[in-house]
Every structure is written in structure tokens, then in C-alpha cells.
Scaffold this active site. Structure first.
Site, PDB file in Angstrom:
ATOM      1  N   ASN A   1       0.845  -1.187   0.000  1.00 26.38           N
ATOM      2  CA  ASN A   1       0.000   0.000   0.000  1.00 26.38           C
ATOM      3  C   ASN A   1       0.891   1.251   0.000  1.00 26.38           C
ATOM      4  O   ASN A   1       1.530   1.579   1.006  1.00 26.38           O
ATOM      5  CB  ASN A   1      -0.914  -0.006   1.227  1.00 26.38           C
ATOM      6  CG  ASN A   1      -1.911   1.125   1.238  1.00 26.38           C
ATOM      7  OD1 ASN A   1      -1.562   2.272   0.988  1.00 26.38           O
ATOM      8  ND2 ASN A   1      -3.151   0.809   1.552  1.00 26.38           N
TER       9      ASN A   1
ATOM     10  N   LYS B   1       0.204   3.913   2.703  1.00 21.57           N
ATOM     11  CA  LYS B   1       0.657   3.477   4.020  1.00 21.57           C
ATOM     12  C   LYS B   1       2.185   3.550   4.109  1.00 21.57           C
ATOM     13  O   LYS B   1       2.734   3.997   5.121  1.00 21.57           O
ATOM     14  CB  LYS B   1       0.174   2.048   4.271  1.00 21.57           C
ATOM     15  CG  LYS B   1       0.454   1.529   5.671  1.00 21.57           C
ATOM     16  CD  LYS B   1      -0.073   0.107   5.838  1.00 21.57           C
ATOM     17  CE  LYS B   1      -1.579   0.047   5.821  1.00 21.57           C
ATOM     18  NZ  LYS B   1      -2.070  -1.313   6.156  1.00 21.57           N
TER      19      LYS B   1
ATOM     20  N   ASP C   1      -0.754  -3.821  10.633  1.00 21.34           N
ATOM     21  CA  ASP C   1      -2.132  -4.266  10.389  1.00 21.34           C
ATOM     22  C   ASP C   1      -3.037  -3.315  11.144  1.00 21.34           C
ATOM     23  O   ASP C   1      -2.832  -3.066  12.341  1.00 21.34           O
ATOM     24  CB  ASP C   1      -2.371  -5.705  10.846  1.00 21.34           C
ATOM     25  CG  ASP C   1      -3.646  -6.268  10.226  1.00 21.34           C
ATOM     26  OD1 ASP C   1      -3.693  -6.401   8.993  1.00 21.34           O
ATOM     27  OD2 ASP C   1      -4.606  -6.562  10.965  1.00 21.34           O
ATOM     28  N   SER C   2      -3.975  -2.755  10.445  1.00 24.63           N
ATOM     29  CA  SER C   2      -4.795  -1.717  11.057  1.00 24.63           C
ATOM     30  C   SER C   2      -6.201  -1.748  10.494  1.00 24.63           C
ATOM     31  O   SER C   2      -6.462  -2.351   9.449  1.00 24.63           O
ATOM     32  CB  SER C   2      -4.167  -0.334  10.823  1.00 24.63           C
ATOM     33  OG  SER C   2      -3.984  -0.108   9.439  1.00 24.63           O
TER      34      SER C   2
ATOM     35  N   HIS D   1      -3.487   6.604  14.787  1.00 23.49           N
ATOM     36  CA  HIS D   1      -3.234   5.326  15.442  1.00 23.49           C
ATOM     37  C   HIS D   1      -1.912   4.725  14.978  1.00 23.49           C
ATOM     38  O   HIS D   1      -1.162   4.158  15.772  1.00 23.49           O
ATOM     39  CB  HIS D   1      -4.383   4.359  15.148  1.00 23.49           C
ATOM     40  CG  HIS D   1      -4.715   4.230  13.688  1.00 23.49           C
ATOM     41  ND1 HIS D   1      -5.115   5.302  12.919  1.00 23.49           N
ATOM     42  CD2 HIS D   1      -4.696   3.162  12.838  1.00 23.49           C
ATOM     43  CE1 HIS D   1      -5.336   4.909  11.675  1.00 23.49           C
ATOM     44  NE2 HIS D   1      -5.087   3.616  11.597  1.00 23.49           N
TER      45      HIS D   1
ATOM     46  N   TYR E   1     -10.580   4.774   5.328  1.00 21.97           N
ATOM     47  CA  TYR E   1     -11.801   5.273   5.975  1.00 21.97           C
ATOM     48  C   TYR E   1     -11.638   6.695   6.516  1.00 21.97           C
ATOM     49  O   TYR E   1     -12.530   7.205   7.211  1.00 21.97           O
ATOM     50  CB  TYR E   1     -12.201   4.326   7.115  1.00 21.97           C
ATOM     51  CG  TYR E   1     -12.510   2.920   6.649  1.00 21.97           C
ATOM     52  CD1 TYR E   1     -13.757   2.599   6.107  1.00 21.97           C
ATOM     53  CD2 TYR E   1     -11.559   1.911   6.726  1.00 21.97           C
ATOM     54  CE1 TYR E   1     -14.041   1.315   5.671  1.00 21.97           C
ATOM     55  CE2 TYR E   1     -11.834   0.617   6.289  1.00 21.97           C
ATOM     56  CZ  TYR E   1     -13.074   0.325   5.762  1.00 21.97           C
ATOM     57  OH  TYR E   1     -13.362  -0.949   5.323  1.00 21.97           O
ATOM     58  N   ASP E   2     -10.520   7.356   6.220  1.00 21.55           N
ATOM     59  CA  ASP E   2     -10.257   8.703   6.732  1.00 21.55           C
ATOM     60  C   ASP E   2     -11.392   9.694   6.473  1.00 21.55           C
ATOM     61  O   ASP E   2     -11.694  10.525   7.346  1.00 21.55           O
ATOM     62  CB  ASP E   2      -8.957   9.255   6.150  1.00 21.55           C
ATOM     63  CG  ASP E   2      -7.721   8.566   6.709  1.00 21.55           C
ATOM     64  OD1 ASP E   2      -7.859   7.710   7.604  1.00 21.55           O
ATOM     65  OD2 ASP E   2      -6.607   8.885   6.241  1.00 21.55           O
TER      66      ASP E   2
ATOM     67  N   PHE F   1      -6.731   8.417   3.082  1.00 22.82           N
ATOM     68  CA  PHE F   1      -7.037   7.200   2.350  1.00 22.82           C
ATOM     69  C   PHE F   1      -7.838   6.281   3.257  1.00 22.82           C
ATOM     70  O   PHE F   1      -8.034   6.549   4.441  1.00 22.82           O
ATOM     71  CB  PHE F   1      -5.766   6.517   1.850  1.00 22.82           C
ATOM     72  CG  PHE F   1      -4.797   6.110   2.945  1.00 22.82           C
ATOM     73  CD1 PHE F   1      -4.818   4.828   3.470  1.00 22.82           C
ATOM     74  CD2 PHE F   1      -3.856   7.004   3.434  1.00 22.82           C
ATOM     75  CE1 PHE F   1      -3.933   4.445   4.464  1.00 22.82           C
ATOM     76  CE2 PHE F   1      -2.954   6.625   4.431  1.00 22.82           C
ATOM     77  CZ  PHE F   1      -3.000   5.341   4.946  1.00 22.82           C
TER      78      PHE F   1
END
Length: 225
Positions: free
Chosen positions: A9, A12, A96-97, A204, A178-179, A176
Site C-alpha cells: 500500500n 501506508k 495491520d490496522s 493510530h 476510511y479517513d 485514504f
């Protein structure tokens, strides 16, 4: 040494690189620690694992963000080692988020990245439609990020959380996932409406990576970096 990111990603990867950019630099071999304060330095290298090998599928069958983060870092570490592509001091860093919505029973949770079976836009639209059916068209929610580190000294993990609420109408372009539908506690804007610098101070992933820096600094000391 190299910190190898276990992600494909690009958004990310960019965010992780920005957050890790202030880690202590590596002094040049001929420079003492005192001299290095006033002399040019050489930082460790951050790269994506796809720069070393072809991407491959990893079965993320863990039951938590932590388990999935470590599944990814361990898989990349093992694969690169088996291909003789791993250098002595390499560290694999995975993430992982996801987002957990209270009034949806914590969904999508660990399935955030594959919630709709499509891409990021499809995932966002699915969650927006579900939130729109809630009584207040909003809900308390939180993001969780777990960082996995696979290293010559073993495997480590950290966590970070960001609390707020979700809304059913996306707002903002600077983000990007769910922001665009998440408003952090203490703010009126969504994450996608905040500038990158502000977002990176409270996200987070920022918190999880800041916690990971303690482990990385310990490893730097063990590796004499």
C-alpha cells in the site's frame, strides 16, 4: 542496515516513512559520536519488500490486528531469508490496522482492508451505507494499528489507538481508506480534512510507530548502529 516494510500500500508506506524519518541517523564509520553532531550523517535505509522480491500472497488468518501484523512480518522475513535476500541486520516492519465501529459490533475490525471484497473506495462506500442506516447516522468508533517487527533478535509488536466517531457522509481529500468518514475526538474535521502534519501527530499508526521506535532504538544499540 535496512528497515523493510511489509506492505504494498503506497499511501501506508509513505505515511510510515514520514513518521520514522526522525529516528537517530547512523554515524559514518570513521566519525565518533561527538564529531557526528557537526558532521554529515548517513541514515539507515527504508524500503518496500517488493523492491527485493516479487509480491506474494500472505494468508492473514489471525484473530487480532497483532496476530496479522506478525504473520506478515514473519512471512516476509522467512521468505527473504530463504532467498538469500536478507542482510545481517535487516528488520522487517509490518502494519495491520483497521476501524472498529461501536454500533456495528466492532465491524469491520480486522477485515477493514477487505470489507467489501473490492478496493479502498468500495470498502469506504460499504461502511458509509451501513452507518447511514444507524439511528443517528453516526457512531463512536476507533482505529487500531498494530506494528509487527521481525528481527535477528526475535519478533516484537506494538499498538496504537485513535478514538472518535464515524459519519455517513465522506469529507476531505487528504487521506485514504476510511479517513473521510472518521472525526477524531476533539476535532470537527475528518482525518481526510486535516493536513498531513496534524494527522501524523495523532493517528493510530503514528502512536504504534512511536511505540515501535523504542524497540528499534534498542535494536540499534544491540546492532551498534
Amino acid at each position: 542496515m535496512r528497515i523493510i516494510l511489509a506492505s504494498k500500500n503506497q499511501d501506508k508506506i509513505r505515511e510510515i516513512e514520514q513518521i520514522l524519518s526522525d529516528l537517530p541517523p547512523k554515524p559514518l564509520p570513521h566519525i565518533t559520536s561527538t564529531q557526528s553532531l557537526n558532521t554529515s550523517t548517513q541514515k539507515f535505509e527504508i524500503l518496500n519488500f517488493t523492491q527485493l522480491t516479487q509480491p506474494f500472497e500472505i494468508c492473514e488468518n489471525g484473530k487480532s490486528f497483532q496476530e496479522n501484523a506478525l504473520i506478515k512480518s514473519k512471512a516476509i522475513f522467512s521468505h527473504l531469508k530463504s532467498q538469500n535476500l536478507l542482510e545481517k541486520n535487516d528488520i522487517i516492519l509490518s502494519d495491520d490496522s483497521g476501524i472498529c465501529v461501536d454500533e456495528l459490533g466492532g465491524k469491520p475490525g480486522i477485515y477493514s482492508a477487505r470489507y467489501s471484497g473490492g478496493d479502498d473506495r468500495d470498502n469506504l462506500n460499504k461502511l458509509l451505507s451501513e452507518v447511514s442506516l444507524l439511528k443517528n447516522k453516526s457512531s463512536k468508533a476507533h482505529f487500531c494499528a498494530s506494528i509487527g517487527l521481525s528481527t535477528p533478535f526475535g519478533d516484537f509488536s506494538t499498538h496504537g489507538f485513535l478514538y472518535g466517531r464515524v459519519i455517513d457522509t465522506p469529507r476531505g481529500q487528504n487521506g485514504f481508506g476510511y479517513d473521510p468518514m472518521f472525526i477524531p475526538n476533539g476535532f470537527t474535521q475528518t482525518l481526510a480534512e486535516l493536513d498531513t502534519q496534524t494527522k501524523n501527530t495523532l493517528s493510530h499508526r503514528k502512536i504504534a510507530l512511536e511505540n515501535a521506535k523504542y524497540i528499534l532504538k534498542m535494536l540499534f544499540n544491540e546492532l551498534k548502529i
